[in-house]
Design a protein around this motif. Structure first.
Motif, short mmCIF file in Angstrom:
data_model
loop_
_atom_site.label_atom_id
_atom_site.label_comp_id
_atom_site.label_asym_id
_atom_site.label_seq_id
_atom_site.Cartn_x
_atom_site.Cartn_y
_atom_site.Cartn_z
N GLU A 46 -2.13 1.20 2.35
CA GLU A 46 -2.10 -0.26 2.47
C GLU A 46 -1.12 -0.88 1.49
OE1 GLU A 46 -5.97 -1.89 1.94
OE2 GLU A 46 -6.84 -0.79 3.63
N CYS A 47 -0.99 -0.23 0.33
CA CYS A 47 -0.10 -0.75 -0.72
C CYS A 47 1.33 -0.24 -0.58
CB CYS A 47 -0.65 -0.38 -2.10
SG CYS A 47 -2.22 -1.15 -2.51
N GLU A 93 -14.71 1.48 -2.11
CA GLU A 93 -13.69 0.47 -2.38
C GLU A 93 -13.55 0.21 -3.87
OE1 GLU A 93 -11.02 -2.64 -0.65
OE2 GLU A 93 -11.94 -0.80 0.09
N ASP A 94 -14.67 0.18 -4.60
CA ASP A 94 -14.62 -0.02 -6.06
C ASP A 94 -13.78 1.07 -6.72
OD1 ASP A 94 -16.37 -2.26 -6.09
OD2 ASP A 94 -18.12 -0.94 -6.03
N LYS A 134 -6.20 3.09 0.83
CA LYS A 134 -5.79 2.00 -0.06
C LYS A 134 -4.34 2.17 -0.50
CE LYS A 134 -8.11 -0.78 -1.30
NZ LYS A 134 -8.35 -2.16 -0.84
N ASN A 160 -1.08 -8.49 -6.89
CA ASN A 160 -0.40 -7.81 -5.79
C ASN A 160 0.19 -6.49 -6.29
OD1 ASN A 160 0.73 -7.36 -3.26
ND2 ASN A 160 2.65 -8.35 -3.83
N SER A 187 -0.69 1.97 -10.88
CA SER A 187 0.34 0.94 -10.73
C SER A 187 1.00 0.56 -12.05
CB SER A 187 -0.29 -0.32 -10.12
OG SER A 187 -1.05 -1.02 -11.09
N VAL A 208 -6.04 2.76 -7.80
CA VAL A 208 -4.77 2.12 -7.48
C VAL A 208 -4.25 1.31 -8.66
CG1 VAL A 208 -3.77 0.27 -6.07
CG2 VAL A 208 -5.05 2.10 -4.98
N PHE A 209 -5.13 0.61 -9.34
CA PHE A 209 -4.71 -0.14 -10.53
C PHE A 209 -4.12 0.78 -11.58
CE2 PHE A 209 -6.00 -1.44 -14.86
CZ PHE A 209 -5.10 -2.48 -15.04
N ASN A 258 -9.97 0.90 -5.66
CA ASN A 258 -9.26 -0.19 -6.35
C ASN A 258 -8.93 0.17 -7.79
OD1 ASN A 258 -9.19 -1.96 -4.17
ND2 ASN A 258 -11.14 -2.91 -4.67
#
Length: 247
Positions: free
Chosen positions: A29-30, A216-217, A26, A2, A227, A223-224, A220
Motif C-alpha cells: 500500500e505504501c 494492523e497495529d 501494508k 504519509n 521508514s 512500517v514506521f 503500522n
C-alpha cells in the motif's frame, strides 16, 4: 503521517499469513515492491492473488543452506522484515531437544542467516537500509509453557542490538517490535487456546487499553520503523501491548 516506499524493495519472511501477510499488504500500500517468503506455496499463491505485484519465494527457513540458495539471486533489498516464527507449547520440564532445535532454527538462526545475506548486499551497495525483527512480549515477560519460544525471542533481541551496532555505520538501521498476543493469527490463536480458563481474562485486565493488538497495529509499527520517519531510531525494541508492561 504519509509514509511512502516508492522505488524501495522489501523482503518479508513468514509472509503468507498472520502478521507477515498484513505487513506485506501494508508495505505494498505504501508503494514498496515486495518479496514474500514462506514455506507454504498455497498461502503464497492466495497472497499473490490479493497483491498481484508481489514476488514470492518458497523455502523452509529452518534449512540454512536451502535459504541461502533461495536468496542468493534475490536482487537488491532495501527493507527487511524478519517475521517468520514458530512456537511449540510445552512446560519447561517437558521441552525436548528436538522441539528446542526446531524453534531456534526458525526463530533465531534463520533471522541470523537471512539478515546476513541481505545486510551484506546492503553494505556492498552502500545505500543503507532498514531491518525490523518481529520479536515478542515473550522476550520481555515470561509466557507460560513457552520457555523455548521466549528464549528464542530473547536471542533475537540480542542479535538486534549487535546488528544495530555493527551495521549502523553503514547507514543500516535495525530495530524490533514486541507485540503482545495477536488474535486472528495462527500462532496467536494457538496461544490463546493453550491457556487455562480465566488466564486470558486476567491478562486482559492487566492491559490499560483493555485490548490485545491486532495485525494492523503491528504492521503500522513495522512500517514506521522501516521508514525515514524513524531515521534516528536504531537498536530500539518497540512494545505493542497497550501498556501491559507499564501496569
Amino acid at each position: 503521517m504519509n509514509i511512502r516506499f516508492d522505488g524501495k524493495r522489501a523482503l518479508v519472511t513468514g509472509a503468507s499469513r498472520g502478521l507477515g501477510r498484513g505487513i506485506v499488504k501494508k508495505l505494498a500500500e505504501c508503494g514498496a515492491e515486495c518479496v514474500a517468503l514462506s514455506r507454504t506455496q498455497d498461502n503464497l499463491d492466495s497472497l499473490k492473488n490479493e497483491v498481484p505485484g508481489i514476488q514470492t519465494v518458497m523455502v523452509d527457513l529452518a534449512d540454512w543452506t536451502a535459504t541461502r540458495h533461495a536468496l542468493e539471486n534475490i536482487g537488491k533489498i532495501d527493507l527487511l522484515v524478519n517475521n517468520a516464527a514458530i512456537s511449540i507449547a510445552s512446560p519447561f520440564l517437558e521441552t525436548t531437544k528436538d522441539d528446542l532445535d526446531k524453534i531456534l532454527d526458525v526463530n533465531f538462526k534463520a533471522v541470523f542467516n537471512v539478515s546476513q545475506i541481505v545486510a551484506r548486499s546492503m553494505v556492498k551497495r552502500g545505500n543503507g537500509g532498514a531491518i525490523v525483527n518481529v520479536s515478542s512480549i515473550g522476550s520481555r515477560k515470561a509466557l507460560m509453557n513457552a520457555g523455548s519460544y521466549c528464549c528464542s525471542k530473547g536471542a533475537m533481541d540480542s542479535l538486534t542490538q549487535v546488528m544495530a551496532t555493527e551495521l549502523g555505520p553503514h547507514k543500516i538501521r535495525v530495530n524490533s517490535v514486541h507485540p503482545h498476543l495477536v488474535p486472528s493469527t495462527g500462532m496467536g490463536d494457538s496461544a490463546f487456546g493453550s491457556f487455562p480458563a480465566g488466564v486470558l481474562e486476567y491478562i486482559l485486565s492487566r492491559i490499560p487499553l483493555n485490548r490485545f493488538p491486532d495485525v494492523e497495529d503491528v504492521a503500522n509499527a513495522v512500517v514506521f520503523l522501516l521508514s525515514d520517519k524513524a531515521s534516528n531510531l536504531n537498536g530500539i525494541g518497540l512494545p505493542i501491548e497497550g501498556g501491559f508492561e507499564a501496569n
